[in-house]
Motif scaffolding. Structure first.
Motif, PDB file in Angstrom:
ATOM      1  N   THR A  42      -0.437   0.692 -10.642  1.00 25.65           N
ATOM      2  CA  THR A  42       0.574   0.152 -10.755  1.00 25.65           C
ATOM      3  C   THR A  42       1.560  -0.368  -9.764  1.00 25.65           C
ATOM      4  O   THR A  42       2.376  -0.803  -9.652  1.00 25.65           O
ATOM      5  CB  THR A  42       1.543   0.767 -11.926  1.00 25.65           C
ATOM      6  OG1 THR A  42       1.607   2.153 -11.383  1.00 25.65           O
ATOM      7  CG2 THR A  42       1.158   0.725 -13.353  1.00 25.65           C
TER       8      THR A  42
ATOM      9  N   THR B 141       1.256  -1.971  -5.717  1.00 26.60           N
ATOM     10  CA  THR B 141       0.815  -3.052  -4.965  1.00 26.60           C
ATOM     11  C   THR B 141      -0.610  -2.757  -4.725  1.00 26.60           C
ATOM     12  O   THR B 141      -1.462  -3.766  -4.936  1.00 26.60           O
ATOM     13  CB  THR B 141       1.511  -3.489  -3.787  1.00 26.60           C
ATOM     14  OG1 THR B 141       2.983  -3.764  -4.238  1.00 26.60           O
ATOM     15  CG2 THR B 141       1.126  -5.007  -3.060  1.00 26.60           C
TER      16      THR B 141
ATOM     17  N   MET C 171       3.698  -2.772  -8.161  1.00 23.58           N
ATOM     18  CA  MET C 171       3.167  -4.141  -8.207  1.00 23.58           C
ATOM     19  C   MET C 171       4.249  -4.937  -8.905  1.00 23.58           C
ATOM     20  O   MET C 171       4.568  -4.568  -9.976  1.00 23.58           O
ATOM     21  CB  MET C 171       1.926  -3.988  -9.257  1.00 23.58           C
ATOM     22  CG  MET C 171       1.291  -5.009  -9.767  1.00 23.58           C
ATOM     23  SD  MET C 171       0.184  -4.698 -11.181  1.00 23.58           S
ATOM     24  CE  MET C 171       1.615  -4.287 -12.497  1.00 23.58           C
TER      25      MET C 171
ATOM     26  N   THR D 144       1.797   5.931  -8.827  1.00 23.43           N
ATOM     27  CA  THR D 144       1.091   4.788  -8.913  1.00 23.43           C
ATOM     28  C   THR D 144      -0.033   4.606 -10.200  1.00 23.43           C
ATOM     29  O   THR D 144      -0.991   3.898 -10.413  1.00 23.43           O
ATOM     30  CB  THR D 144      -0.059   4.677  -7.717  1.00 23.43           C
ATOM     31  OG1 THR D 144      -0.737   5.917  -7.857  1.00 23.43           O
ATOM     32  CG2 THR D 144       0.935   4.674  -6.526  1.00 23.43           C
TER      33      THR D 144
ATOM     34  N   GLY E 229       5.995  -3.345 -12.382  1.00 22.53           N
ATOM     35  CA  GLY E 229       4.803  -2.336 -11.732  1.00 22.53           C
ATOM     36  C   GLY E 229       5.489  -0.918 -12.255  1.00 22.53           C
ATOM     37  O   GLY E 229       4.988  -0.186 -12.585  1.00 22.53           O
TER      38      GLY E 229
ATOM     39  N   TRP F 167       2.838  -3.463   1.141  1.00 26.51           N
ATOM     40  CA  TRP F 167       2.053  -2.532   0.441  1.00 26.51           C
ATOM     41  C   TRP F 167       2.881  -1.176   0.661  1.00 26.51           C
ATOM     42  O   TRP F 167       2.765  -0.395  -0.364  1.00 26.51           O
ATOM     43  CB  TRP F 167       0.696  -2.336   1.342  1.00 26.51           C
ATOM     44  CG  TRP F 167      -0.413  -3.434   0.982  1.00 26.51           C
ATOM     45  CD1 TRP F 167      -0.345  -4.432   0.484  1.00 26.51           C
ATOM     46  CD2 TRP F 167      -1.684  -3.047   1.422  1.00 26.51           C
ATOM     47  NE1 TRP F 167      -1.415  -5.152   0.415  1.00 26.51           N
ATOM     48  CE2 TRP F 167      -2.350  -4.342   0.873  1.00 26.51           C
ATOM     49  CE3 TRP F 167      -2.369  -2.006   2.065  1.00 26.51           C
ATOM     50  CZ2 TRP F 167      -3.714  -4.473   1.194  1.00 26.51           C
ATOM     51  CZ3 TRP F 167      -3.844  -2.068   2.040  1.00 26.51           C
ATOM     52  CH2 TRP F 167      -4.556  -3.353   1.802  1.00 26.51           C
TER      53      TRP F 167
END
Length: 349
Positions: free
Chosen positions: A184, A186, A227, A163, A232, A206
Motif C-alpha cells: 500500500t 508507493t 500509494m 505498508t 494507499g 518514494w
C-alpha cells in the motif's frame, strides 16, 4: 560469476541450501528452515529482491532476540464454518502464513469459502506466494498482512500506518495464475533497502526524511509514502482492521501510543470459485480475458501489455537459467552472517 553492474550471480539451489543452513544454525527446525529459505529465494527468482535474501541478516537478528521464534507452537484457536483463527506464536512469517492459507483452503473445501486470521506472525515476505497456494488448489486466494507504522498517513509528517500488502491470485486455464501482489506504499521498504545496499538514489516520491520532506537519498528515508495518497493510506488502515483487530491483536493504536515491541498479523482467504458454476468455466473465462487484454495495441514505447504476475514469471525463467544476481550490500550481509555462524560462504556462478 557476475550479473548486471558486477552483481555476483548464484544458483537458486545453492542459495536455498546456504540460507537454510544459516536458519538451521540459528535453531530453526530443518523442515521449517528449508521452507523459509525456499520462500525467500522464490521471491528473488521472481525479481522481488526487496523481499528476498537481503532480509536474512535481519531475520537472524530477530531469531537471536526471540522476536521470531525458531520453534513456534502454532495453535488453531477457533474454527467455525468459514472462519478460523490461528495463533502463529511468532513463527517465521512464511511458516505462519502458509499454515493460515492451508487452513483457509481446508475451510473452503468444506463450505466454499475460508477466512483464516493469523495473529502474531512475523514478516511474511512476498505475500503473492500464499495466493499461489490457493490458485494451485483451484481456488481464488487473497492475503493481507498488517505491521507497525512504516508509512505516512496521507498528510502526516511521519509514520502512522504500515505498508500493509495485499495479494490476489486467480487461477486460469492453460496459463499461469494471475497474481497481483502490491504494497500500500508507493514502493515496499525492501526496495529502499535494496537501493541503500546498492548505493543508488531513489526516485522522488518514494520516501520522506526525518523532517517530513521528500528525499532521493535512500539512507535518509525515515518514512515511506502511501500509494496514490489517501487511497494507499486508507487501504492500509482497513487492512489493519481486517487482520489485526479481527485477530484481537491491534498493532497501530498501541504503537502510536508509544508501546514497544513488534506485532504482525495476517489474513488468508480462499474462495472455491467452482461453487458459482460449472467446474472449469471460470478458469476458461479468466484465460479468455487475459488473452483479450494482452492482445490490445500497446502505447508507443511499450513492447506489450503485461498481465499481473507475468513479469515475475519471465524473470523466474531467466534467473533459473542464469542465476540470481545479488547486490554488493546483500552479498556482504550474507558473507558476514556466514562468518558469524562459521559456515562457508556461497560461491558465484
Amino acid at each position: 560469476m557476475s550479473g548486471a553492474q558486477g552483481s555476483p550471480r548464484v544458483s537458486a539451489a545453492s542459495l536455498e541450501g546456504f540460507v537454510a543452513g544459516l536458519f538451521t544454525h540459528a535453531g530453526v527446525g530443518e523442515e521449517d528452515a528449508v521452507f523459509w529459505a525456499r520462500s525467500l529465494v522464490g521471491a528473488n527468482l521472481r525479481g522481488v529482491d526487496s523481499h528476498g535474501v537481503l532480509r536474512v541478516p535481519r531475520y537472524l537478528e530477530l531469531l537471536r532476540s526471540g522476536e521470531i521464534k525458531a520453534r513456534p507452537t502454532m495453535r488453531l484457536l477457533r474454527e467455525d464454518g468459514a472462519i478460523a483463527l490461528l495463533d502463529a506464536d511468532r513463527a517465521p512469517g512464511p511458516i505462519g502464513m502458509a499454515r493460515a492459507m492451508e487452513v483457509a483452503i481446508s475451510r473452503a473445501r468444506a463450505v466454499h469459502v475460508g477466512w483464516c486470521v493469523a495473529r502474531d506472525i512475523t514478516h511474511a515476505g512476498a505475500v503473492g506466494q500464499y495466493v499461489l497456494q490457493a490458485a494451485e488448489a483451484g481456488m481464488v486466494g487473497m492475503v493481507m498482512t498488517a505491521s507497525l507504522p512504516l508509512m505516512a498517513y496521507h498528510g502526516s509528517r511521519g509514520s502512522v500506518v504500515s505498508t500493509n500488502p495485499l495479494a490476489i491470485g486467480i487461477p486460469a486455464a492453460n496459463r499461469p495464475p494471475l497474481v497481483l501482489d502490491m504494497a500500500t506504499a508507493t514502493v515496499a521498504l525492501g526496495k529502499i533497502q535494496n537501493a541503500r545496499n546498492a548505493g543508488r538514489p531513489i526516485p522522488e516520491g518514494w520516501g520522506l526524511d526525518a523532517a517530513g520532506q521528500p528525499t532521493t537519498d535512500a539512507a535518509a528515508v525515515a518514512t515511506l509514502t502511501p500509494m496514490a495518497g489517501a487511497k494507499g493510506s486508507g487501504l492500509s488502515l482497513m487492512i489493519e482492521c481486517l487482520a489485526s483487530l479481527a485477530a484481537g491483536n491491534p498493532v497501530l493504536a498501541p504503537a502510536l501510543a508509544g508501546a514497544k515491541g513488534t506485532r504482525m498479523n495476517g489474513t488468508a482467504i480462499a474462495l472455491d470459485i467452482a461453487a458459482f458454476g460449472e467446474p472449469g468455466a471460470f478458469e476458461a473465462e479468466v484465460a479468455a480475458l487475459a488473452e483479450a487484454v494482452a492482445s490490445q495495441p500497446p502505447a508507443p514505447g511499450t513492447d506489450r501489455l503485461l498481465l499481473p504476475g507475468e513479469r515475475g514469471d519471465a524473470v523466474r525463467v531467466e534467473r533459473l537459467e542464469r542465476g540470481i544476481p545479488l547486490p554488493a550490500g546483500t552479498w556482504k550481509g550474507l558473507a558476514e552472517a556466514a562468518a558469524a555462524a562459521g559456515l562457508p560462504m556461497l560461491e558465484g556462478l
